[in-house]
Design a protein around this motif. Structure first.
Motif, mmCIF file in Angstrom:
data_model
loop_
_atom_site.group_PDB
_atom_site.id
_atom_site.type_symbol
_atom_site.label_atom_id
_atom_site.label_comp_id
_atom_site.label_asym_id
_atom_site.label_seq_id
_atom_site.Cartn_x
_atom_site.Cartn_y
_atom_site.Cartn_z
ATOM 1 N N CYS A 181 0.833 -1.205 0.000
ATOM 2 C CA CYS A 181 0.000 0.000 0.000
ATOM 3 C C CYS A 181 0.867 1.255 0.000
ATOM 4 O O CYS A 181 1.979 1.259 0.546
ATOM 5 N N GLN A 183 0.657 5.717 0.263
ATOM 6 C CA GLN A 183 -0.042 6.980 0.533
ATOM 7 C C GLN A 183 0.934 8.118 0.285
ATOM 8 O O GLN A 183 2.133 7.983 0.553
ATOM 9 N N ILE A 199 -5.220 5.885 0.727
ATOM 10 C CA ILE A 199 -4.292 4.777 0.497
ATOM 11 C C ILE A 199 -4.713 3.980 -0.727
ATOM 12 O O ILE A 199 -5.897 3.690 -0.925
#
Length: 299
Positions: A181, A183, A199
């Motif tokens: 992930c 961000q 995200i």
């Protein structure tokens, strides 16, 4: 009686616990939304300006039972006209019976002045984060405005700071089949600008190994067949030349000698003589016989 005491104890424990925090807190075009955790819970929205450590409650969204809040009431900062000063950090807290959950910060799904747009591209063993170098903060602060990438495996909370960069970057040596992930947030002079992006997660694909076995087997078979043909031609050329020549010569037919001498004799006759054939009967068999024809009678 014991059952009643157990129920009262359980109720007191629930009553003394803070409610679970809201989920999926997102901001889009002046509207803040979230997913509620439990019923009978109210929510309070707080905001904090850039370059400030003070949280302020948004008057229109204090202990509201709703699951959204209009944040357009937050006015611009009075400091200067720099674009980052119009950015605010937003958080939502759940409240029940005077007990509050921890605040959950909002993220922005779409890029704007305060939040960078980005996309991620998974490849075998790596993940590329595509970023835009042309944004308002870069125009204002040049290379002092960067993107801060937060990165980690799915389920890790919070994501860890990975890198501050101006342009797109590739994260390498990742485990294939694992979900990662990302961000992203803007930074100005290394200070993060909120809200961050929401995200995004992707699975690292496995490498595509090409099965070359059939190709190799076919190549080996072709080589063996070609070698056999070359050896056969070489053998015929060096050791069977005479036989090949004899086979290629035209066939000469020879007339066999007379197998029955005396029966088929070639006789010569005077052209002036006239011959006649008659039949001689001998023991019931007819045998041809050649003789001179008698002279013809005069007319």
């Amino acid at each position: 009686m014991l059952l009643i005491l157990l129920c009262l104890h359980a109720f007191s424990r629930v009553a003394s616990q803070a409610p679970p925090p809201p989920q999926n807190v997102q901001v889009e075009k002046g509207q803040l939304t979230w997913t509620p955790g439990e019923p009978d819970v109210t929510y309070t929205v707080n905001y904090r300006r850039f370059n400030s450590d003070k949280w302020e409650a948004l008057p229109a969204c204090i202990q509201t039972p709703l699951h959204s809040c209009n944040i357009s009431a937050i006015g611009p900062s009075d400091t200067n006209d720099s674009p980052e000063n119009s950015c605010v950090t937003l958080r939502v807290q759940a409240e029940r019976r005077g007990l509050r959950s921890e605040g959950v910060k909002a993220c922005s799904r779409y890029g704007d002045v305060c939040t960078p747009p980005f996309s991620i591209l998974p490849q075998p063993g790596s993940l590329t984060v595509h970023l835009s170098e042309n944004h308002e903060l870069a125009k204002e602060h040049a290379e002092n405005a960067k993107h801060r990438i937060y990165f980690g495996r799915e389920g890790e909370s919070p994501l860890q700071e990975y890198e501050d960069t101006v342009a797109s970057t590739t994260i390498k040596e990742l485990e294939e089949g694992q979900r990662y992930c990302v961000q992203v947030a803007y930074t100005v002079y290394r200070k993060p600008v909120e809200p961050r992006s929401c995200i995004q997660c992707e699975v690292i694909p496995a490498s595509k190994h090409v099965n070359r076995t059939p190709m190799i087997v076919g190549l080996l078979v072709s080589i063996v067949v070609l070698a056999i043909i070359i050896l056969a031609l070489g053998y015929l050329g060096f050791f069977q030349t005479e036989k090949i020549k004899r086979c290629l010569e035209p066939y000469k037919y020879e007339i066999p000698p007379n197998q029955f001498p005396g029966e088929f004799e070639v006789r010569t006759f005077n052209p002036t003589e006239e011959h006649c054939d008659d039949l001689q009967i001998s023991d019931g068999n007819y045998e041809p016989r050649s003789a001179l024809c008698p002279p013809a009678a005069a007319s």
